[in-house]
Design a protein around this motif. Structure first.
Motif, PDB file in Angstrom:
ATOM      1  N   THR A 153       0.481  -1.566   0.445  1.00  0.00           N
ATOM      2  CA  THR A 153      -0.067   0.654  -0.018  1.00  0.00           C
ATOM      3  C   THR A 153       0.939   0.902   0.031  1.00  0.00           C
ATOM      4  N   PRO A 154       1.090   2.051  -0.470  1.00  0.00           N
ATOM      5  CA  PRO A 154       2.074   3.679  -0.538  1.00  0.00           C
ATOM      6  C   PRO A 154       1.204   4.502   0.028  1.00  0.00           C
ATOM      7  N   GLU A 155       2.114   5.227   0.921  1.00  0.00           N
ATOM      8  CA  GLU A 155       2.406   5.696   1.686  1.00  0.00           C
ATOM      9  C   GLU A 155       0.870   6.712   1.621  1.00  0.00           C
ATOM     10  N   ALA A 156       0.709   7.784   2.989  1.00  0.00           N
ATOM     11  CA  ALA A 156      -0.512   8.635   3.347  1.00  0.00           C
ATOM     12  C   ALA A 156       0.793   9.411   2.290  1.00  0.00           C
ATOM     13  N   ALA A 157      -0.232  10.544   2.145  1.00  0.00           N
ATOM     14  CA  ALA A 157      -0.123  11.722   1.704  1.00  0.00           C
ATOM     15  C   ALA A 157      -1.151  12.770   0.971  1.00  0.00           C
ATOM     16  N   VAL A 158      -0.754  14.594   1.051  1.00  0.00           N
ATOM     17  CA  VAL A 158      -1.209  15.482   1.031  1.00  0.00           C
ATOM     18  C   VAL A 158      -1.245  16.269  -0.162  1.00  0.00           C
ATOM     19  N   PRO A 159      -2.495  15.360  -1.581  1.00  0.00           N
ATOM     20  CA  PRO A 159      -3.611  14.403  -1.800  1.00  0.00           C
ATOM     21  C   PRO A 159      -2.900  13.870  -1.857  1.00  0.00           C
ATOM     22  N   ASN A 160      -4.598  12.473  -0.947  1.00  0.00           N
ATOM     23  CA  ASN A 160      -3.668  11.412  -0.966  1.00  0.00           C
ATOM     24  C   ASN A 160      -4.572  10.838  -2.074  1.00  0.00           C
ATOM     25  N   ILE A 161      -4.044  10.896  -3.092  1.00  0.00           N
ATOM     26  CA  ILE A 161      -4.498  10.474  -4.574  1.00  0.00           C
ATOM     27  C   ILE A 161      -4.065   8.946  -4.912  1.00  0.00           C
ATOM     28  N   PRO A 162      -2.223   8.566  -4.241  1.00  0.00           N
ATOM     29  CA  PRO A 162      -1.398   7.065  -4.472  1.00  0.00           C
ATOM     30  C   PRO A 162      -2.462   6.403  -3.457  1.00  0.00           C
ATOM     31  N   ARG A 163      -3.181   6.185  -2.573  1.00  0.00           N
ATOM     32  CA  ARG A 163      -3.432   5.797  -1.302  1.00  0.00           C
ATOM     33  C   ARG A 163      -5.421   5.559  -2.035  1.00  0.00           C
ATOM     34  N   VAL A 164      -5.611   7.041  -2.696  1.00  0.00           N
ATOM     35  CA  VAL A 164      -7.033   6.361  -3.421  1.00  0.00           C
ATOM     36  C   VAL A 164      -7.206   5.504  -4.587  1.00  0.00           C
ATOM     37  N   ASP A 165      -5.834   6.114  -5.674  1.00  0.00           N
ATOM     38  CA  ASP A 165      -5.738   5.343  -6.968  1.00  0.00           C
ATOM     39  C   ASP A 165      -5.377   3.652  -6.374  1.00  0.00           C
ATOM     40  N   PHE A 166      -4.882   3.523  -5.203  1.00  0.00           N
ATOM     41  CA  PHE A 166      -4.621   2.337  -4.905  1.00  0.00           C
ATOM     42  C   PHE A 166      -6.166   1.191  -4.642  1.00  0.00           C
ATOM     43  N   ALA A 167      -6.617   1.792  -3.177  1.00  0.00           N
ATOM     44  CA  ALA A 167      -7.817   1.189  -2.720  1.00  0.00           C
ATOM     45  C   ALA A 167      -9.056   1.140  -4.063  1.00  0.00           C
ATOM     46  N   GLY A 168      -8.494   1.679  -5.689  1.00  0.00           N
ATOM     47  CA  GLY A 168      -9.980   1.881  -6.603  1.00  0.00           C
ATOM     48  C   GLY A 168      -9.058   0.308  -6.956  1.00  0.00           C
ATOM     49  N   ARG A 169      -8.248   0.267  -7.117  1.00  0.00           N
ATOM     50  CA  ARG A 169      -7.401  -0.518  -7.788  1.00  0.00           C
ATOM     51  C   ARG A 169      -7.514  -2.498  -6.696  1.00  0.00           C
ATOM     52  N   VAL A 170      -7.600  -2.098  -5.014  1.00  0.00           N
ATOM     53  CA  VAL A 170      -8.266  -3.171  -4.539  1.00  0.00           C
ATOM     54  C   VAL A 170      -9.576  -3.945  -5.134  1.00  0.00           C
ATOM     55  N   LEU A 171     -10.494  -2.876  -5.249  1.00  0.00           N
ATOM     56  CA  LEU A 171     -11.476  -2.848  -5.287  1.00  0.00           C
ATOM     57  C   LEU A 171     -11.794  -3.814  -7.168  1.00  0.00           C
ATOM     58  N   VAL A 172     -11.567  -2.676  -7.885  1.00  0.00           N
ATOM     59  CA  VAL A 172     -12.018  -3.735  -9.586  1.00  0.00           C
ATOM     60  C   VAL A 172     -11.204  -4.320  -9.740  1.00  0.00           C
TER      61      VAL A 172
END
Length: 473
Positions: free
Chosen positions: A161-180
């Motif tokens: 999982t990517p590290e948290a960031a501002v903006p949190n785009i890496p984690r948002v994108d990764f969570a989408g991948r986990v779902l899809v």
């Protein structure tokens, strides 16, 4: 058999949904049913909203009354922060969950239907969204998970999982991948919920239309686009419905205050735990909670707040601790519970535009949010207004529903399209999403509030009150 994919964009204001900034969401809204009168709950905070969404009950029913709260029976020396799993479990006192109503996954399980959660939010919020996942053998994954079988499963499938960031785009994108890429094709849940932490993170730290905030919102919308594309490519696409929602909106924070410090300067012994030298425990928020050692202190505290130009009306779990008319009951908002603060302060917001021309500003008490950052938790119309779009499956096409709705009506609607009853839920199925004849324009009401304020509200066809906005009379 209908399946449902739910996507939550934390904190998204409905007036920021447009074809240029959020093309996928705008297209989905145009193709399905958009609820024009969708609202949050009070306080309009994420870890109050998530239990309301998943139990179909307001805070007075499920018992999670604030993001940060005090409970002397659990931690007499400090505040509890519900973003932390350890504090959520401490509140549960050995039980599975501190929630006092069943969750959506628990309602589905007796019918052998499966609920899955993928979360880019906090670990505490994920636990509240799917508290019975372990017992039910269901899928629950959060970006903060590092141990356990589910974390290993995701890591093996998609990497770290990517590290948290501002903006949190890496984690948002990764969570989408986990779902899809993993959950939908491998686990094939009957209902899946993806919780995206943007645009909320960027709203808080950069403001409503800062450059990086807009990038974050576009990234969250792109994740939604990938989910829609996956759905549309399935052989049973016509039976897969989508619900897109936000849990609250945002105002721009103008006038940062520390209520605990303000009380101390006024001579009150205020703190963050009920130590021997503390009489008032204060939990910082857009609607700070105050727990009193002695309820007889309430009139003094009320007098102090009434004299502050930044203060809005006072709310009380038990208004009888004050003279008549000094506080509005939390029960009016569906938020009175044994865990509730004795008093809840509010801030006096305005409809003034911020630096980007977005209407809505308010003072706030939040140590980690900068001046000018986005804020939520109170009763401003921009905090209470939410996104709610239902598309595909049985939902109406190209419709704007006027029916009053809030977060507690979403789980009953999901159960309804699955053919299940919403027993024990306070919300009701939003039948306007499937039947135009069921769309009823709500009655508008005004409720006088202490200090010269008015609460605008809607009354549903079933007689339920839906708060809309707090304003000066």
């Amino acid at each position: 058999m209908t399946r449902v994919i739910m996507v939550a964009l934390d904190g998204l204001r409905p007036d920021m949904v447009d074809p240029a900034l959020t093309p996928h969401l705008a297209a989905l809204a145009a193709a399905g049913t958009r609820f024009a009168n969708a609202r949050s709950v009070f306080p309009s905070e994420t870890r109050v909203a998530t239990p309301s969404l998943i139990t179909g009950c307001r805070p007075g029913g499920h018992g999670m009354v604030a993001n940060t709260l005090f409970d002397a029976a659990v931690a007499p020396d400090r505040l509890l922060r519900t973003k932390l799993v350890e504090d959520v479990l401490a509140m549960a006192a050995g039980a599975e969950s501190p929630l006092q109503r069943r969750s959506l996954g628990e309602h589905m399980a007796p019918a052998a239907l499966r609920f899955a959660l993928v979360s880019a939010g906090t670990a505490g919020a994920a636990r509240l969204l799917h508290p019975a996942a372990d017992r039910l053998g269901a899928f629950r994954w959060n970006v903060e998970d590092t141990g356990g079988a589910t974390a290993a499963e995701v890591r093996d499938a998609l990497g770290p999982t990517p590290e948290a960031a501002v903006p949190n785009i890496p984690r948002v994108d990764f969570a989408g991948r986990v779902l899809v890429e993993h959950v939908l094709p491998r686990h094939r849940p009957d209902v899946a919920l993806l919780w995206l932490s943007e645009p909320d993170v960027s709203f808080h730290w950069g403001g409503l239309r800062a450059e990086h905030t807009l990038r974050a919102l576009r990234a969250a919308d792109a994740v939604l686009g990938r989910i829609v594309a996956w759905r549309d490519a399935q052989p049973d696409a016509q039976q897969i419905a989508m619900i897109v929602l936000s849990d609250h909106g945002h105002v721009t924070g103008r006038g940062k205050h520390c209520l605990r410090s303000e009380l101390q300067r006024a001579g009150f012994r205020a703190g963050t735990g009920m130590a021997a030298d503390v009489d008032v425990v204060v939990a910082p928020a857009a609607a700070p909670g105050l727990w009193l050692r002695d309820p007889s202190m309430a009139p003094q505290v009320a007098d102090f707040l009434a004299a502050q130009p930044w203060a809005g009306p006072l709310l009380a779990r038990d208004p009888a601790i004050l003279p008549p008319g000094r506080a509005a009951p939390l029960a009016l908002l569906g938020s009175a519970h044994a865990r509730s603060a004795d008093l809840v302060a509010t801030f006096a917001g305005t409809e003034d535009p911020d630096e980007w021309g977005m209407p809505g500003t308010a003072p706030f008490d939040a140590p980690d949010v900068p001046e000018g950052g986005g804020m939520h938790g109170g009763l401003h119309r921009a905090e209470l207004a939410t996104v709610l779009v239902m598309q595909g499956g049985p939902f109406r096409r190209g419709a704007i529903a006027q029916q009053a709705a809030d977060l507690t009506d979403i789980a009953p609607t999901v159960l309804h399209v699955l053919g299940l009853a919403a027993e024990g839920m306070e919300g009701r199925p939003l039948r306007a999403a499937v039947d135009a004849a069921a769309d009823m324009v709500p009655a508008q009401e005004l409720h006088a509030m202490p200090g010269g304020f008015v609460l605008e509200a809607m009354r549903s066809e079933a007689g339920r009150l839906y708060p809309t906005a707090l304003r000066r009379a």
